[in-house]
Design a protein around this motif. Structure first.
Motif, PDB file in Angstrom:
ATOM      1  N   PHE A  63      -1.243  -9.262  -9.929  1.00  0.00           N
ATOM      2  CA  PHE A  63       0.114  -9.348  -9.376  1.00  0.00           C
ATOM      3  C   PHE A  63       1.168  -9.345 -10.482  1.00  0.00           C
ATOM      4  CE2 PHE A  63      -2.564 -11.155  -6.104  1.00  0.00           C
ATOM      5  CZ  PHE A  63      -2.051 -10.573  -4.963  1.00  0.00           C
ATOM      6  N   THR A  64       2.130  -8.441 -10.336  1.00  0.00           N
ATOM      7  CA  THR A  64       3.277  -8.468 -11.254  1.00  0.00           C
ATOM      8  C   THR A  64       4.546  -8.356 -10.438  1.00  0.00           C
ATOM      9  OG1 THR A  64       3.076  -6.078 -11.490  1.00  0.00           O
ATOM     10  CG2 THR A  64       2.099  -7.442 -13.239  1.00  0.00           C
ATOM     11  N   VAL A  65       5.602  -8.936 -10.975  1.00  0.00           N
ATOM     12  CA  VAL A  65       6.874  -8.935 -10.257  1.00  0.00           C
ATOM     13  C   VAL A  65       7.403  -7.515 -10.059  1.00  0.00           C
ATOM     14  CG1 VAL A  65       9.260  -9.747 -10.322  1.00  0.00           C
ATOM     15  CG2 VAL A  65       7.408 -11.238 -11.091  1.00  0.00           C
ATOM     16  N   ASP A  66       7.210  -6.651 -11.078  1.00  0.00           N
ATOM     17  CA  ASP A  66       7.725  -5.282 -10.965  1.00  0.00           C
ATOM     18  C   ASP A  66       6.763  -4.358 -10.245  1.00  0.00           C
ATOM     19  OD1 ASP A  66       9.682  -6.275 -12.566  1.00  0.00           O
ATOM     20  OD2 ASP A  66       8.674  -5.617 -14.429  1.00  0.00           O
ATOM     21  N   GLY A  67       5.524  -4.783 -10.124  1.00  0.00           N
ATOM     22  CA  GLY A  67       4.516  -3.924  -9.511  1.00  0.00           C
ATOM     23  C   GLY A  67       4.696  -3.828  -8.013  1.00  0.00           C
ATOM     24  N   PRO A  68       3.828  -3.055  -7.359  1.00  0.00           N
ATOM     25  CA  PRO A  68       3.967  -2.853  -5.913  1.00  0.00           C
ATOM     26  C   PRO A  68       3.929  -4.157  -5.101  1.00  0.00           C
ATOM     27  CG  PRO A  68       1.952  -1.815  -6.772  1.00  0.00           C
ATOM     28  CD  PRO A  68       2.762  -2.233  -7.940  1.00  0.00           C
TER      29      PRO A  68
ATOM     30  N   GLN B 235       0.823  -1.208   0.000  1.00  0.00           N
ATOM     31  CA  GLN B 235       0.000   0.000   0.000  1.00  0.00           C
ATOM     32  C   GLN B 235       0.862   1.265   0.000  1.00  0.00           C
ATOM     33  OE1 GLN B 235      -3.694  -2.023   2.424  1.00  0.00           O
ATOM     34  NE2 GLN B 235      -3.237   0.100   2.812  1.00  0.00           N
ATOM     35  N   PHE B 236       2.008   1.212   0.718  1.00  0.00           N
ATOM     36  CA  PHE B 236       2.916   2.372   0.694  1.00  0.00           C
ATOM     37  C   PHE B 236       3.391   2.618  -0.730  1.00  0.00           C
ATOM     38  CE2 PHE B 236       4.578   0.918   5.119  1.00  0.00           C
ATOM     39  CZ  PHE B 236       3.383   1.287   5.677  1.00  0.00           C
ATOM     40  N   LEU B 237       3.815   1.520  -1.363  1.00  0.00           N
ATOM     41  CA  LEU B 237       4.412   1.659  -2.688  1.00  0.00           C
ATOM     42  C   LEU B 237       3.377   2.076  -3.733  1.00  0.00           C
ATOM     43  CD1 LEU B 237       6.622  -1.541  -2.484  1.00  0.00           C
ATOM     44  CD2 LEU B 237       7.491   0.791  -2.729  1.00  0.00           C
TER      45      LEU B 237
END
Lengths: 442, 294, 277
Positions: A243-248, A224-226
């Motif tokens: 969900f993604t590896v580069d995502g938050p 949530q911060f990111l």
């Protein structure tokens, strides 16, 4: 929804059922004012207590079910009952039921029409609230509560959050000194540097209680911060793909994964246990713990540590030097709509919120805006000026999909951080999620 | 009573004496089972008043979830330990069936775990298996096998075996006592006769003893299969299905479906399917045994 | 080969039995050692090190007091006694009818008893709970009593085996003497069932004593705690205080072990009767 788990997951179905539930928002709330100064709660509670003790309806006997069996055992709640009886002489008894396997037991009892007069809703599908719980509109609590919308449906109040929690980094000053560290990490790089030093000094850098899974849910706050978001359930729902590896999510999970891969955590993450983790962080066997503020009083009680060694600061999720924290609800209190003694039940709920020391005893931030928290470490926490994020309610559809998929966030995180191929792991879940989301759309 | 004919008496007695037992059976055995089947056709969430009818949806969903059936792989480990438990139980029964000093004492010792409180046993094993303070790893390092010390309940590959062993520990003595009773029921003169006919010990065992206890073996194996299919208590108390879901069993999964994910209808369908499986095992075993004995 | 024991064979036999006994006692042994150690002693001693003294009862006292065990023992005894008496009648009456009379529906009833025994009770708890609630027994000692009173197929099976060994001629001669069927049940069947009843009483008591889920679900009130629920509640809050956990585990096991040792003859007799006949 966070809470303390007393010990071994005696009946594990109780471990995390409530995490799936929605979190409410309270945009008008000013949580900062609640945690900014640690004042005396006694005077505050005296102020907040405005109930009329001469009400004639408040009499007889009621039953209250709680998951805090530890506070039942040690007599804390007996004290509440005595106090409540003094306040309302007509009350003959408040029967307290400490339920270990809370969620399952309470559901069986709700199905069997034998739910207690006051208890915590096991679920937060709010469209059901009016049928299950008595309206609390007449208690004069509305407008005075943090996270109030967590318990409201169509403008009526049905449940009151028992206390608020905030996440952060608990650290042990003794352990830090032993590792030659002068203070808590201010950036993510410093966090890893501190982890190296702690590890070199033979200290578990980051406690996780990995095996019990539920303490890991705090890592979703990092997402949530990111993502600058106030509800990760909604992020899962709104992101495409979720969900993604580069995502938050991938980034937040990545911090924990790096700690695990670098062996900065407990030597055997599969045999950690809750009380052991508390003892480790309290006595300096572990240096840091990413968890809620409510752990602090328990570190002194259960953990046997010296409170002077405990520090609590916002988690440095990046290198920017700015901080965030999420204010989220713990269990709620509600009055059974089928209670045979609604006036007394409501009075008890009001007493718990306004007069009792429930927030202090559980180490939570009082839900009544006028009450102040008594946790000294929160002062240190607030000097870092974290932006306080108040949890938004989760979208009903997000919850429905998660329930359908039997998605348990903390178990998902567990599997993700130890999976060999995170991308594939995410992809397979994303696919299932998309299918369920599509099925939900008319 | 004496004034009535025996025929009347008989009718009165049947009704009177069966009233309570059958009422209890109906109330706490049959009614809940019927409810289970009924709820399996609904999407009830487990505590709200509404129980919307959804027909076969739940069954369809179960059969479309391969991961649910994969969980039976965990149950299979219990079956494996159950078979070991039967073999060991039978072996000890044969040993104790011979004349032996301290026979009764051994029987008492081997049976002892069976009567102990299941939850207490679970806590005891949790302690024994603990990777740091546990006595099992301590024993291993004492006898010089410290390098194989592991986290017994924390390793996904080992956890079901650790739980299966706890079941074996608790129930082996029960199997043994049953087998022993069966062995003792074989009249010794039949064995003598076989010996006189020139059969050696092994032959006498295969020709006389084994057929004599085959019914009990069948019963025990049936109970073992059922026990494995319905394994619940140990993972529930010791691991909660972890680590990473490695010790979930079909019944723990059913329970979490019902109470954690509020899908009581689906959970009921899972229970019904489990019961059908039990019935299938029963039928299959009967057929097999019949063919085998011919 | 003859009946005389061969020394090598005997050595192997005893060796195997000793191994099994070791396996059984090993987990128990470690909790016995831990239960007598003080907190500091536990932390600083090897797990297999003997405690300073086996007279150090502090852990047990702590558990008894904080687990509120004395009160719990009272509840357990009350529930057990009521259940045993009720069950005695329910089960022998059913066994008498099912064992002695031929009537329509007999096979169905036996079949129902058998079928029901294969349903894991945990899956049907919601329906069962509803019934207990409708009877108004929730949060009373009678809720578990009612659930324990019912008979099950194993008990019936053992009784039926016994009844089968009683020749029907006995009944017939009693009838000739003018005895009523009830009189036959009381004067012939019940006394002859006595050994089987003794076994079932022991087994049932052990089961009731060991059961945790039923009292937990149906009697959440603090005053109605039984031994198993009280101890488990106590232990669950103190999972890392192994010395207390060990003492609690020993305390809950001890009465059953003592009872079993005292009555093992009957336990085995009943199992033998049930398994073989």
């Amino acid at each position: 929804m966070r809470r303390r788990r007393a010990g071994f997951a005696w009946m594990v179905a109780a471990a995390l059922p409530l995490f799936l539930s929605a979190c409410g928002s309270d945009k008008s709330g000013t949580p900062e004012s609640n945690v900014s100064s640690a004042g005396s709660s006694d005077s505050a509670s005296a102020l907040a207590s405005a109930s009329n003790s001469s009400e004639p309806d408040i009499k007889g006997e009621i039953t209250w079910a709680t998951h805090r069996t530890d506070l039942v055992d040690n007599g804390t709640f007996d004290r509440y009952v005595a106090e409540f009886k003094t306040k309302y002489p007509g009350i003959t008894d408040v029967k307290i039921e400490g339920l270990k396997d809370y969620s399952q037991t309470i559901k069986v009892r709700m199905a069997g029409n034998e739910a207690p007069d006051v208890f915590s809703p096991p679920d937060e599908i709010k469209e059901n609230y009016p049928a299950l719980y008595a309206s609390l509109d007449d208690l004069g609590l509305q407008g005075n509560l943090l996270l109030e919308s967590n318990g409201t449906y169509e403008g009526h109040l049905y449940a009151v959050v028992s206390g608020a929690t905030t996440n952060g980094l608990v650290y042990n000053k003794k352990a830090f000194a032993a590792a030659g560290l002068s203070g808590p990490p201010k950036t993510l790089d410093e966090l890893f540097a501190a982890a190296e030093k702690l590890k070199a000094a033979g200290i578990v850098a980051m406690a996780t209680d990995f095996k019990d899974a539920w303490p890991l849910t705090y890592w979703y706050d990092v997402e949530q911060f990111l993502a600058n978001s106030s509800q990760f359930h909604n992020d899962v729902y709104n992101n495409d793909p979720p969900f993604t590896v580069d995502g938050p999510f991938g980034q937040a999970f990545g911090i924990l994964k790096r700690l695990i891969d670098g062996k900065f955590v407990e030597p055997d993450i599969y045999s950690t246990d809750w009380e052991g983790s508390i003892k480790d962080i309290a006595t300096g066997k572990a240096g840091m713990y990413m968890i809620g503020q409510w752990l602090l009083p328990q570190m002194a009680d259960t953990g046997g540590g010296d409170p002077a060694d405990f520090g609590f600061v916002p988690f440095p999720y990046d290198n920017s030097g700015s901080y965030k924290a999420v204010l989220s609800p713990d269990y709620s209190f509600a009055v059974n709509a089928k209670s045979k003694n609604i006036p007394a039940a409501k009075a008890w709920l009001k007493y718990l919120i306004e007069d009792s020391t429930y927030a202090e005893d559980t180490g939570m931030i009082p839900i009544l805006k006028s009450k102040k928290t008594g946790i000294p470490q929160l002062i240190e926490f607030m000097t870092w000026n974290p932006t306080m994020i108040t949890s938004e309610p989760a979208l009903p559809n997000a919850l429905k999909i998660e329930q359908k998929l039997q998605w348990d966030p903390s178990k998902f995180l567990q599997e993700a951080v130890v999976s060999k191929n995170l991308e594939a792991y995410f992809a397979s879940f994303n696919q299932k999620y998309a299918a369920e989301k599509k099925a939900l759309q008319p | 009573m004496r004034h009535f004919s025996y025929k009347t008496q008989k009718q009165v007695m049947i009704v009177l004496f069966l009233l309570l037992p059958v009422t209890l059976l109906a109330a706490f055995g049959i009614y809940p089972a019927v409810q289970l089947v009924r709820l399996s056709f609904t999407s009830w969430n487990g505590y709200l008043p509404g129980k919307p009818w959804v027909g076969l949806d739940n069954y369809r969903e179960v059969f479309q979830s391969p991961e649910l059936f994969r969980i039976f792989g965990h149950n299979a480990v219990y079956l494996l330990w159950g078979i070991v438990q039967n073999a060991v139980g039978l072996a000890f029964a044969i040993l104790l069936n011979a004349r032996l000093r301290g026979r009764n004492l051994y029987r008492v010792i081997l049976f002892l775990p069976f009567i102990l409180n299941g939850t207490a046993v679970a806590f005891m094993f949790k302690y024994m298996y603990h990777s740091q303070v546990g006595s099992l790893n301590a024993l291993l390092s004492t006898i010089g096998f410290g390098h194989v010390a592991v986290s017994w309940l924390g390793n996904p590959d080992l956890v079901n075996h650790a739980l299966g062993f706890a079941g074996f520990w608790r129930n082996m003595g029960f199997n043994m006592v049953i087998y022993l009773a069966a062995l003792q029921s074989i009249p010794s003169d039949i064995l003598e006769a076989a010996r006189i006919d020139g059969a050696n010990r092994q032959q006498a065992f295969v020709r006389v003893t084994l057929p004599g206890i085959v019914k009990i073996v069948e019963l025990n194996l049936f109970l073992t299969v059922i026990g494995a299919l319905e394994a619940f208590e140990l993972p529930f108390l010791l691991t909660g299905g972890g680590p990473l879901g490695a010790s979930e069993t079909f019944v723990t999964k059913t329970m979490s479906t019902a109470f954690k994910f509020s899908d009581f209808g689906l959970a009921s369908a899972m229970s019904v399917i489990l019961l059908l499986l039990v019935a299938a095992v029963l039928v299959m075993q009967r057929l097999l045994m019949r063919r085998w004995s011919h | 080969m003859n009946g005389r024991s061969n020394p090598v064979r005997s050595l192997i036999t005893h060796g195997l039995l000793w191994l099994a006994a070791f396996m059984i006692f090993f987990p128990l042994y470690s909790i016995v050692l831990s239960a007598f150690k003080g907190k500091a002693e536990f932390a600083h001693s090897n797990i297999f090190e003997w405690p300073h003294s086996f007279l150090q009862w502090d852990n047990f006292e702590y558990v008894l007091h904080n687990g509120k065990l004395f009160h719990a023992f009272g509840n357990t005894i009350a529930i057990t006694l009521m259940s045993l008496v009720g069950n005695l009648f329910v089960s022998t009456m059913a066994a008498y009818i099912l064992g002695r009379f031929r009537f329509r529906g007999k096979i169905t009833i036996l079949g129902a008893f058998t079928a029901v025994s294969f349903i894991p009770s945990i899956t049907t708890q919601v329906a069962t709970f509803t019934i207990i609630q409708k009877l108004g027994l929730f949060n009373t000692l009678f809720a578990p009593v009612l659930l324990y009173i019912g008979t099950d197929i194993i008990q019936l099976y053992v009784y039926l085996q016994f009844i089968r060994t009683v020749p029907e001629e006995l009944d017939e001669s009693a009838m000739l003497e003018g005895a009523s069927l009830f009189g036959i049940y009381r004067a012939i069947i019940l006394p002859l069932l006595a050994p089987a009843i003794a076994t079932m009483v022991i087994i049932k008591s052990i089961n009731i004593y060991n059961d945790m889920y039923i009292p937990y679900l149906y009697m959440p009130s603090k005053e109605l705690g039984v031994v198993s629920t009280s101890l488990m509640r106590f232990v669950a809050d103190r999972t890392t205080e192994w010395q207390y956990m060990s003492a609690a585990v020993l305390l809950i096991m001890a009465p059953v072990i003592v009872g079993f040792l005292a009555a093992q003859r009957y336990v085995f007799a009943g199992i033998v009767a049930g398994a073989v006949k």
